[in-house]
Design an enzyme around this catalytic site. Sequence first.
Site, PDB file in Angstrom:
ATOM      1  N   HIS A 394       0.842  -1.201   0.000  1.00  0.00           N
ATOM      2  CA  HIS A 394       0.000   0.000   0.000  1.00  0.00           C
ATOM      3  C   HIS A 394       0.875   1.247   0.000  1.00  0.00           C
ATOM      4  O   HIS A 394       1.075   1.885   1.036  1.00  0.00           O
ATOM      5  CB  HIS A 394      -0.911  -0.055   1.240  1.00  0.00           C
ATOM      6  CG  HIS A 394      -1.684   1.190   1.526  1.00  0.00           C
ATOM      7  ND1 HIS A 394      -2.139   2.058   0.544  1.00  0.00           N
ATOM      8  CD2 HIS A 394      -2.102   1.732   2.705  1.00  0.00           C
ATOM      9  CE1 HIS A 394      -2.793   3.056   1.105  1.00  0.00           C
ATOM     10  NE2 HIS A 394      -2.782   2.890   2.416  1.00  0.00           N
ATOM     11  N   CYS A 424      -9.866   2.922   3.240  1.00  0.00           N
ATOM     12  CA  CYS A 424      -9.886   3.733   4.452  1.00  0.00           C
ATOM     13  C   CYS A 424      -8.783   4.775   4.331  1.00  0.00           C
ATOM     14  O   CYS A 424      -7.846   4.620   3.548  1.00  0.00           O
ATOM     15  CB  CYS A 424      -9.705   2.872   5.694  1.00  0.00           C
ATOM     16  SG  CYS A 424      -8.256   1.799   5.688  1.00  0.00           S
ATOM     17  N   GLY A 426      -6.262   7.584   6.555  1.00  0.00           N
ATOM     18  CA  GLY A 426      -5.714   7.986   7.834  1.00  0.00           C
ATOM     19  C   GLY A 426      -6.452   9.170   8.444  1.00  0.00           C
ATOM     20  O   GLY A 426      -6.924  10.051   7.720  1.00  0.00           O
TER      21      GLY A 426
END
Length: 448
Positions: A394, A424, A426
């Site tokens: 990622h 998602c 951070g």
Amino acid sequence: MLQASTLAARRTGRAALNQPRLYATHATTRSKAVEALLVGRPDDVVITLALRTAMTKGKKGSFKDTSADSLLYAMLKAANQRSGVNPALVQDIVTGVCHSPSPTYEARAAAIAAGFPDHVPVQAINRLCSSGLMAVRSVSDSIARGDIDIGLAVGYESMSTNPRPTPQFSHPAILTNQTSKDCAEPMGWTSENVATDFNISRQAMDEYALLSHTRAAQASASGRFKDEIVPVETTVLVPKDPGNPKDLTDAISKTVNVTVDEGLRPSTMEGLSKLKSAFPQWGEGKSTAGNSSPITDGAAAVLLMRRSKAEELGLEVLARHVTTAVTGVAPRHMGISPSYAIPDVLKKAGIKMSDVDLFEVNEAFASMMVYCINKLGLPLDKLNVNGGAIALGHPLGCTGARQIATGLSELKKRDQNVLLTSMCIGSGMGAAAVFVRESTGKVTNASL
């Protein structure tokens, strides 16, 4: 824990992964909503190119000594050479990246060096793990508004040379607000929050990780990623003393051609279960190096334009960008955000979960994937069918664009129509997007 029916399906799916399988053409019966999306219009925002580099091991792999601007240059150069478009016709370049200290400067310099004329402007944007997707959305929005006809979006990240900085807050209003302070939590800690607060077991996390590792290893071995990966020639510093890899004094510079994802780790449940917690301060920490996305370097590019312009230039349309949704969740539960972003984007697109042919959901951690699978009922036979970030990696700013390149490549191979990507983000956010392509009635590279 994953539902029993899901576990049973996974066991069946795992056995099937070891056998060749054929992909049938897409069913001729589609919902009216999908049929409506497949009607092409001149003003549609379409994708004519989606490419990526190989994903390489952070601090250890072939891009460990490749600077962020060099990685970006390589991706821009490849996009320029393969686009079939005169670079002078590109009216904007938007790059998504998280941790480069001077992203706009390096984007501008890299674009000019890669052959784009100096009248082509650039913009760098940062929404952390969704930055690549946000670059795509930015270009798409500009085309939809009529501001431009052609734009290039690039997501990239050199996690080797630009590691994640530790966020620092100082204002008392932030420091006295626990939810605000949670925005700075290390991502691994948020994985443990999800596993603990939602009672997700280590076994369920390892089982999902095994599925990702197995699928990615088999996809790579069978050449399933070849169409989307562009070779990148770069140099790697090789230490004189192999026993001391961090000592680069008098290191030898070696030229390498990077063509294959490097982080793939064929795994077993026994091997995964033996791995120690990556966050031992959590006591029974369940997130490990085997069920979490590794530190990775990589880049991806997506060329977008108005459909009428693609037809004028005689370019193949890979897909249409339908819509994007962004949402927020409690920062301490950052990973569960796709379970909110996915329903939002489905509603915006006017389709249902069952209308989606392929899901590319970023596997930041297995804990969040198990949560989202259970919460939404995500079908494992459509989800990250060639593995995901737990296996591939990622690279933060790259992922949103990488998922599009991977998803559209597979959608074409299966001659299917609807791709949904999500991740998602951070600090407690999530994003999702829907793309559609018209079927041709042909299945390419049919066996895996």
